[in-house]
Write a protein that holds these residues in place. Sequence first.
Motif, PDB file in Angstrom:
ATOM      1  N   GLN A  83       0.830  -1.208   0.000  1.00  0.00           N
ATOM      2  CA  GLN A  83       0.000   0.000   0.000  1.00  0.00           C
ATOM      3  C   GLN A  83       0.859   1.250   0.000  1.00  0.00           C
ATOM      4  N   GLY A  84       1.892   1.230   0.844  1.00  0.00           N
ATOM      5  CA  GLY A  84       2.746   2.406   0.976  1.00  0.00           C
ATOM      6  C   GLY A  84       3.484   2.736  -0.302  1.00  0.00           C
ATOM      7  N   TYR A  85       4.124   1.732  -0.915  1.00  0.00           N
ATOM      8  CA  TYR A  85       4.963   2.085  -2.062  1.00  0.00           C
ATOM      9  C   TYR A  85       4.155   2.291  -3.341  1.00  0.00           C
ATOM     10  N   VAL A  86       3.020   1.597  -3.486  1.00  0.00           N
ATOM     11  CA  VAL A  86       2.172   1.867  -4.647  1.00  0.00           C
ATOM     12  C   VAL A  86       1.529   3.244  -4.512  1.00  0.00           C
ATOM     13  N   GLY A  87       1.014   3.538  -3.332  1.00  0.00           N
ATOM     14  CA  GLY A  87       0.421   4.854  -3.099  1.00  0.00           C
ATOM     15  C   GLY A  87       1.421   5.973  -3.320  1.00  0.00           C
ATOM     16  N   TYR A  88       2.648   5.758  -2.867  1.00  0.00           N
ATOM     17  CA  TYR A  88       3.725   6.742  -3.044  1.00  0.00           C
ATOM     18  C   TYR A  88       3.938   7.068  -4.516  1.00  0.00           C
ATOM     19  N   ASP A  89       3.995   6.033  -5.362  1.00  0.00           N
ATOM     20  CA  ASP A  89       4.207   6.260  -6.792  1.00  0.00           C
ATOM     21  C   ASP A  89       3.007   6.944  -7.444  1.00  0.00           C
ATOM     22  N   ILE A  90       1.789   6.513  -7.095  1.00  0.00           N
ATOM     23  CA  ILE A  90       0.601   7.131  -7.697  1.00  0.00           C
ATOM     24  C   ILE A  90       0.493   8.587  -7.293  1.00  0.00           C
ATOM     25  N   GLN A  91       0.621   8.865  -6.002  1.00  0.00           N
ATOM     26  CA  GLN A  91       0.388  10.234  -5.554  1.00  0.00           C
ATOM     27  C   GLN A  91       1.434  11.202  -6.095  1.00  0.00           C
ATOM     28  N   ASN A  92       2.680  10.763  -6.185  1.00  0.00           N
ATOM     29  CA  ASN A  92       3.710  11.665  -6.707  1.00  0.00           C
ATOM     30  C   ASN A  92       3.547  11.898  -8.205  1.00  0.00           C
ATOM     31  N   ILE A 110      -3.768   7.059   2.210  1.00  0.00           N
ATOM     32  CA  ILE A 110      -4.125   6.648   3.565  1.00  0.00           C
ATOM     33  C   ILE A 110      -3.893   5.152   3.705  1.00  0.00           C
ATOM     34  N   LEU A 111      -3.027   4.790   4.635  1.00  0.00           N
ATOM     35  CA  LEU A 111      -2.818   3.375   4.941  1.00  0.00           C
ATOM     36  C   LEU A 111      -4.114   2.861   5.564  1.00  0.00           C
ATOM     37  N   THR A 112      -4.761   1.929   4.876  1.00  0.00           N
ATOM     38  CA  THR A 112      -6.136   1.574   5.218  1.00  0.00           C
ATOM     39  C   THR A 112      -6.256   0.132   5.698  1.00  0.00           C
ATOM     40  N   GLN A 113      -6.936  -0.022   6.834  1.00  0.00           N
ATOM     41  CA  GLN A 113      -7.228  -1.344   7.378  1.00  0.00           C
ATOM     42  C   GLN A 113      -8.707  -1.664   7.165  1.00  0.00           C
ATOM     43  N   VAL A 114      -8.990  -2.934   6.993  1.00  0.00           N
ATOM     44  CA  VAL A 114     -10.370  -3.384   6.756  1.00  0.00           C
ATOM     45  C   VAL A 114     -10.642  -4.581   7.661  1.00  0.00           C
ATOM     46  N   GLU A 171     -10.493   3.280   8.485  1.00  0.00           N
ATOM     47  CA  GLU A 171     -10.157   4.703   8.320  1.00  0.00           C
ATOM     48  C   GLU A 171     -11.167   5.463   7.459  1.00  0.00           C
ATOM     49  N   ILE A 172     -12.403   4.984   7.353  1.00  0.00           N
ATOM     50  CA  ILE A 172     -13.372   5.601   6.443  1.00  0.00           C
ATOM     51  C   ILE A 172     -13.650   7.061   6.792  1.00  0.00           C
ATOM     52  N   ASP A 173     -13.646   7.420   8.075  1.00  0.00           N
ATOM     53  CA  ASP A 173     -13.917   8.820   8.447  1.00  0.00           C
ATOM     54  C   ASP A 173     -12.806   9.744   7.949  1.00  0.00           C
ATOM     55  N   ALA A 174     -11.562   9.279   8.038  1.00  0.00           N
ATOM     56  CA  ALA A 174     -10.439  10.083   7.541  1.00  0.00           C
ATOM     57  C   ALA A 174     -10.518  10.231   6.023  1.00  0.00           C
ATOM     58  N   VAL A 185      -7.737  11.352  -2.862  1.00  0.00           N
ATOM     59  CA  VAL A 185      -7.377  10.398  -1.813  1.00  0.00           C
ATOM     60  C   VAL A 185      -7.114   9.024  -2.440  1.00  0.00           C
ATOM     61  N   ILE A 186      -6.015   8.397  -2.040  1.00  0.00           N
ATOM     62  CA  ILE A 186      -5.706   7.023  -2.440  1.00  0.00           C
ATOM     63  C   ILE A 186      -5.882   6.163  -1.201  1.00  0.00           C
ATOM     64  N   ALA A 187      -6.779   5.188  -1.251  1.00  0.00           N
ATOM     65  CA  ALA A 187      -7.106   4.418  -0.052  1.00  0.00           C
ATOM     66  C   ALA A 187      -7.473   2.987  -0.412  1.00  0.00           C
ATOM     67  N   CYS A 188      -7.471   2.129   0.604  1.00  0.00           N
ATOM     68  CA  CYS A 188      -7.872   0.716   0.449  1.00  0.00           C
ATOM     69  C   CYS A 188      -7.050  -0.004  -0.608  1.00  0.00           C
ATOM     70  N   GLY A 189      -5.785   0.380  -0.773  1.00  0.00           N
ATOM     71  CA  GLY A 189      -4.939  -0.252  -1.776  1.00  0.00           C
ATOM     72  C   GLY A 189      -4.845  -1.756  -1.576  1.00  0.00           C
ATOM     73  N   GLY A 190      -4.972  -2.500  -2.678  1.00  0.00           N
ATOM     74  CA  GLY A 190      -4.904  -3.954  -2.597  1.00  0.00           C
ATOM     75  C   GLY A 190      -6.032  -4.579  -1.812  1.00  0.00           C
ATOM     76  N   GLY A 191      -7.128  -3.836  -1.638  1.00  0.00           N
ATOM     77  CA  GLY A 191      -8.255  -4.340  -0.855  1.00  0.00           C
ATOM     78  C   GLY A 191      -8.208  -3.917   0.593  1.00  0.00           C
ATOM     79  N   GLY A 192      -7.115  -3.250   0.983  1.00  0.00           N
ATOM     80  CA  GLY A 192      -6.948  -2.872   2.384  1.00  0.00           C
ATOM     81  C   GLY A 192      -6.209  -3.955   3.156  1.00  0.00           C
ATOM     82  N   ILE A 193      -5.724  -3.619   4.323  1.00  0.00           N
ATOM     83  CA  ILE A 193      -5.024  -4.578   5.187  1.00  0.00           C
ATOM     84  C   ILE A 193      -6.077  -5.307   6.013  1.00  0.00           C
ATOM     85  N   PRO A 194      -6.250  -6.619   5.820  1.00  0.00           N
ATOM     86  CA  PRO A 194      -7.273  -7.335   6.586  1.00  0.00           C
ATOM     87  C   PRO A 194      -6.881  -7.418   8.071  1.00  0.00           C
ATOM     88  N   VAL A 195      -7.794  -7.031   8.935  1.00  0.00           N
ATOM     89  CA  VAL A 195      -7.541  -7.077  10.378  1.00  0.00           C
ATOM     90  C   VAL A 195      -8.756  -7.664  11.094  1.00  0.00           C
TER      91      VAL A 195
END
Length: 311
Positions: A83-92, A110-114, A171-174, A185-195
Motif C-alpha cells: 500500500q505504501g509504495y504503490v500509493g507513493y508512486d501514484i500520488q507523486n 491513507i494506509l487503510t485497514q479493513v 479509516e473511512i472517516d479520515a 485520496v488514495i485508499a484501500c490499496g490492494g483491498g486494504g489490510i485485513p484485520v
Amino acid sequence: MSRKKVVVSLGHDALGYTTMAQWDAVKVTAKALADLVEEDYQLTITHSNGPQVSMIHKAMTELRRVYINYTPAPMCVCNAMSQGYVGYDIQNSLRAELLSRGISKPVSTILTQVTVDPYDEAFYEPTKKIGRYMSKEDAEIEKQKGNYVTEEQDKGFLRVIAAPKPIDIVEIDAIKTLADADQVVIACGGGGIPVIEQKHALKGASAVIEKDVIAGKLASDLKVDQLIILTNVDYVYKDFGKENQTPLTSLSLAEAEALAAEGQFESGTMLPKIEAAISYLKAVPSGTVLITSMNLVKDAVGGHAGTVISV
C-alpha cells in the motif's frame, strides 16, 4: 454546481508488474486520472496490488532463508508495505501531472485497514495463491506452521491464503474528511489490510481482500455519484472471447444480475467487477457504474465508450 464524486478502481495494467514497470505505468495512469480532475471529478482512488504484494512476500521470505535471525514478515505487513509504495508512486506522479496542468491539489495516501470476520468461510477454504514456488520439503514446513499450500503440475507448491469479505473500512472517516475537502485520496490499496478486532486492538489477518469487492464497498460507504472500474477491456462483453462476443454499452442492475447468474462473466476477471457494481448500486441506487479501459476513460466519461450500469 458541486463536483461529481467518484471512486476510481485501478487494475494491474495501471501499475505494471515490477518496480520499474510501475514507475513507467503510473505516469500514464496519472494522465488519465488528471483528465478526470480536469473534468471536475473529485477522486477517491483504490488499486490492485497482486504482483506487488507477491513480490514483497517473496523477498521477505528469501531474506529469512538467507539470514536465519530475521523474522518472516506476515501477510498483513507485506500488504501494508505494498500500500505504501504503490500509493507513493501514484500520488507523486498524479501530483506532478496536475501541477504540469496548472492544478494545485493535494494528493494523499491513507494506509487503510479493513476488518474481517475470523469465522469467514474463506479462512477454511483459502484460494488466493501467493509467493514463490516451493519444493515439497518447504511445502511441508509451511503445512506444519498451519499454512495452506497447493501444488501446480511441473512447477511446485504455492502457499494459498484466504480472501474474506470486508466488514468495515477502519479509516473511512479520515478518507471521507479528505474527500469532502476536495482532496484526491488514495485508499484501500490492494483491498486494504485485513484485520480482526480483538477487544480494543486490531490484529492483522493472514489474508487478502479482493480489490473489486473493496472498491464497491468504498463507493457505497462514501455514497459517491459514480464507481469507475478501469480494467484491460474497453467494455463489458456478452459471450466474451467467442466469435459472437458483443460489447454492452449499458446495463440495468437487473440485467447485470441476470447475466451474472447465467455465468456470462469469468470468476477471476469480470465477475468480481460486476458483483462490486451490483453491491454499490443496491446501496446507492442513484449512482452509476462505468467499466472501461484506461485508454478510453476520457471518452467513456463523456458517454462515448465503456459500459454504464445503473438501476
